[in-house]
Design a protein around this motif. Sequence first.
Motif, PDB file in Angstrom:
ATOM      1  N   MET A   1       0.847  -1.178   0.000  1.00 19.41           N
ATOM      2  CA  MET A   1       0.000   0.000   0.000  1.00 19.41           C
ATOM      3  C   MET A   1       0.893   1.242   0.000  1.00 19.41           C
ATOM      4  N   ILE A   2       0.536   2.219  -0.782  1.00 18.60           N
ATOM      5  CA  ILE A   2       1.364   3.415  -0.861  1.00 18.60           C
ATOM      6  C   ILE A   2       1.181   4.298   0.360  1.00 18.60           C
ATOM      7  N   ASP A   3       2.199   5.110   0.628  1.00 19.87           N
ATOM      8  CA  ASP A   3       2.178   5.998   1.791  1.00 19.87           C
ATOM      9  C   ASP A   3       1.020   6.988   1.758  1.00 19.87           C
ATOM     10  N   ALA A   4       0.638   7.447   0.570  1.00 23.97           N
ATOM     11  CA  ALA A   4      -0.446   8.431   0.475  1.00 23.97           C
ATOM     12  C   ALA A   4      -1.739   7.875   1.066  1.00 23.97           C
ATOM     13  N   LEU A   5      -2.032   6.593   0.830  1.00 21.04           N
ATOM     14  CA  LEU A   5      -3.234   6.011   1.413  1.00 21.04           C
ATOM     15  C   LEU A   5      -3.120   5.933   2.921  1.00 21.04           C
ATOM     16  N   ARG A   6      -1.968   5.553   3.430  1.00 19.91           N
ATOM     17  CA  ARG A   6      -1.775   5.475   4.886  1.00 19.91           C
ATOM     18  C   ARG A   6      -1.978   6.837   5.545  1.00 19.91           C
ATOM     19  N   LYS A   7      -1.542   7.889   4.875  1.00 17.49           N
ATOM     20  CA  LYS A   7      -1.632   9.235   5.444  1.00 17.49           C
ATOM     21  C   LYS A   7      -3.031   9.839   5.329  1.00 17.49           C
ATOM     22  N   LYS A   8      -3.759   9.476   4.290  1.00 22.12           N
ATOM     23  CA  LYS A   8      -4.998  10.196   3.993  1.00 22.12           C
ATOM     24  C   LYS A   8      -6.282   9.425   4.291  1.00 22.12           C
ATOM     25  N   LEU A   9      -6.176   8.136   4.615  1.00 27.56           N
ATOM     26  CA  LEU A   9      -7.362   7.358   4.974  1.00 27.56           C
ATOM     27  C   LEU A   9      -7.456   7.210   6.485  1.00 27.56           C
ATOM     28  N   SER A  10      -8.667   7.119   6.990  1.00 24.26           N
ATOM     29  CA  SER A  10      -8.874   6.880   8.419  1.00 24.26           C
ATOM     30  C   SER A  10      -8.445   5.456   8.759  1.00 24.26           C
ATOM     31  N   ALA A  11      -8.251   5.188  10.041  1.00 23.41           N
ATOM     32  CA  ALA A  11      -7.883   3.844  10.498  1.00 23.41           C
ATOM     33  C   ALA A  11      -8.950   2.832  10.091  1.00 23.41           C
ATOM     34  N   TRP A  12     -10.229   3.195  10.221  1.00 20.87           N
ATOM     35  CA  TRP A  12     -11.318   2.302   9.824  1.00 20.87           C
ATOM     36  C   TRP A  12     -11.204   1.959   8.341  1.00 20.87           C
ATOM     37  N   ALA A  13     -10.965   2.963   7.502  1.00 17.58           N
ATOM     38  CA  ALA A  13     -10.880   2.745   6.057  1.00 17.58           C
ATOM     39  C   ALA A  13      -9.699   1.848   5.700  1.00 17.58           C
ATOM     40  N   LEU A  14      -8.571   2.047   6.358  1.00 15.53           N
ATOM     41  CA  LEU A  14      -7.416   1.189   6.104  1.00 15.53           C
ATOM     42  C   LEU A  14      -7.744  -0.268   6.419  1.00 15.53           C
ATOM     43  N   ASN A  15      -8.484  -0.503   7.498  1.00 14.60           N
ATOM     44  CA  ASN A  15      -8.876  -1.865   7.853  1.00 14.60           C
ATOM     45  C   ASN A  15      -9.860  -2.455   6.846  1.00 14.60           C
ATOM     46  N   GLN A  16     -10.609  -1.630   6.155  1.00 14.73           N
ATOM     47  CA  GLN A  16     -11.608  -2.093   5.195  1.00 14.73           C
ATOM     48  C   GLN A  16     -11.040  -2.327   3.788  1.00 14.73           C
ATOM     49  N   LEU A  17      -9.794  -1.938   3.551  1.00 11.36           N
ATOM     50  CA  LEU A  17      -9.242  -2.012   2.196  1.00 11.36           C
ATOM     51  C   LEU A  17      -9.250  -3.419   1.612  1.00 11.36           C
ATOM     52  N   GLU A  18      -8.935  -4.426   2.406  1.00 12.64           N
ATOM     53  CA  GLU A  18      -8.925  -5.797   1.881  1.00 12.64           C
ATOM     54  C   GLU A  18     -10.307  -6.191   1.380  1.00 12.64           C
ATOM     55  N   GLN A  19     -11.327  -5.894   2.151  1.00  7.41           N
ATOM     56  CA  GLN A  19     -12.696  -6.205   1.746  1.00  7.41           C
ATOM     57  C   GLN A  19     -13.071  -5.410   0.490  1.00  7.41           C
ATOM     58  N   ILE A  20     -12.643  -4.161   0.444  1.00 11.36           N
ATOM     59  CA  ILE A  20     -12.937  -3.310  -0.712  1.00 11.36           C
ATOM     60  C   ILE A  20     -12.272  -3.868  -1.969  1.00 11.36           C
ATOM     61  N   MET A  21     -11.042  -4.373  -1.834  1.00 13.17           N
ATOM     62  CA  MET A  21     -10.322  -4.908  -2.994  1.00 13.17           C
ATOM     63  C   MET A  21     -11.020  -6.146  -3.565  1.00 13.17           C
ATOM     64  N   LEU A  22     -11.717  -6.897  -2.728  1.00 12.40           N
ATOM     65  CA  LEU A  22     -12.423  -8.094  -3.190  1.00 12.40           C
ATOM     66  C   LEU A  22     -13.788  -7.774  -3.779  1.00 12.40           C
ATOM     67  N   SER A  23     -14.270  -6.583  -3.560  1.00  8.49           N
ATOM     68  CA  SER A  23     -15.585  -6.176  -4.024  1.00  8.49           C
ATOM     69  C   SER A  23     -15.498  -5.603  -5.435  1.00  8.49           C
ATOM     70  N   SER A  24     -16.579  -5.755  -6.170  1.00  6.62           N
ATOM     71  CA  SER A  24     -16.631  -5.153  -7.512  1.00  6.62           C
ATOM     72  C   SER A  24     -17.432  -3.855  -7.500  1.00  6.62           C
ATOM     73  N   ASP A  25     -17.844  -3.427  -6.294  1.00  8.44           N
ATOM     74  CA  ASP A  25     -18.638  -2.211  -6.168  1.00  8.44           C
ATOM     75  C   ASP A  25     -17.784  -0.961  -6.331  1.00  8.44           C
ATOM     76  N   GLU A  26     -18.455   0.118  -6.680  1.00  7.30           N
ATOM     77  CA  GLU A  26     -17.806   1.421  -6.689  1.00  7.30           C
ATOM     78  C   GLU A  26     -17.331   1.746  -5.273  1.00  7.30           C
ATOM     79  N   ILE A  27     -16.259   2.490  -5.160  1.00  7.89           N
ATOM     80  CA  ILE A  27     -15.761   2.936  -3.865  1.00  7.89           C
ATOM     81  C   ILE A  27     -16.239   4.370  -3.672  1.00  7.89           C
ATOM     82  N   GLU A  28     -17.209   4.537  -2.793  1.00  8.91           N
ATOM     83  CA  GLU A  28     -17.775   5.859  -2.510  1.00  8.91           C
ATOM     84  C   GLU A  28     -16.937   6.537  -1.439  1.00  8.91           C
TER      85      GLU A  28
END
Length: 91
Positions: free
Chosen positions: A1-28
Amino acid sequence: MIDALRKKLSAWALNQLEQIMLSSDEIEMLVRTEKPLSPAQQDELQKRGYRSHYVVGNFSSGSVSNVKQLEEVAELQFVRNIELSFPMSKE
């Protein structure tokens, strides 16, 4: 994961990234910028796959199709913070 994501996403969002990567849904998301977006900055976001839904001041709600586009949006210098949306109630 790039540093920009670590700096700009909340802790909750960082924890959700794996689930998001497996989803085919839009990322809102909600993007906070240092100041209201200029037309050139709006173009930069669009080039990275960001589709704006609504803009008020230095906040923009929108979406991207995948995590690569999310990373590209996070790399932009004028983007200060990104919050991923989440369901308000369980279905």
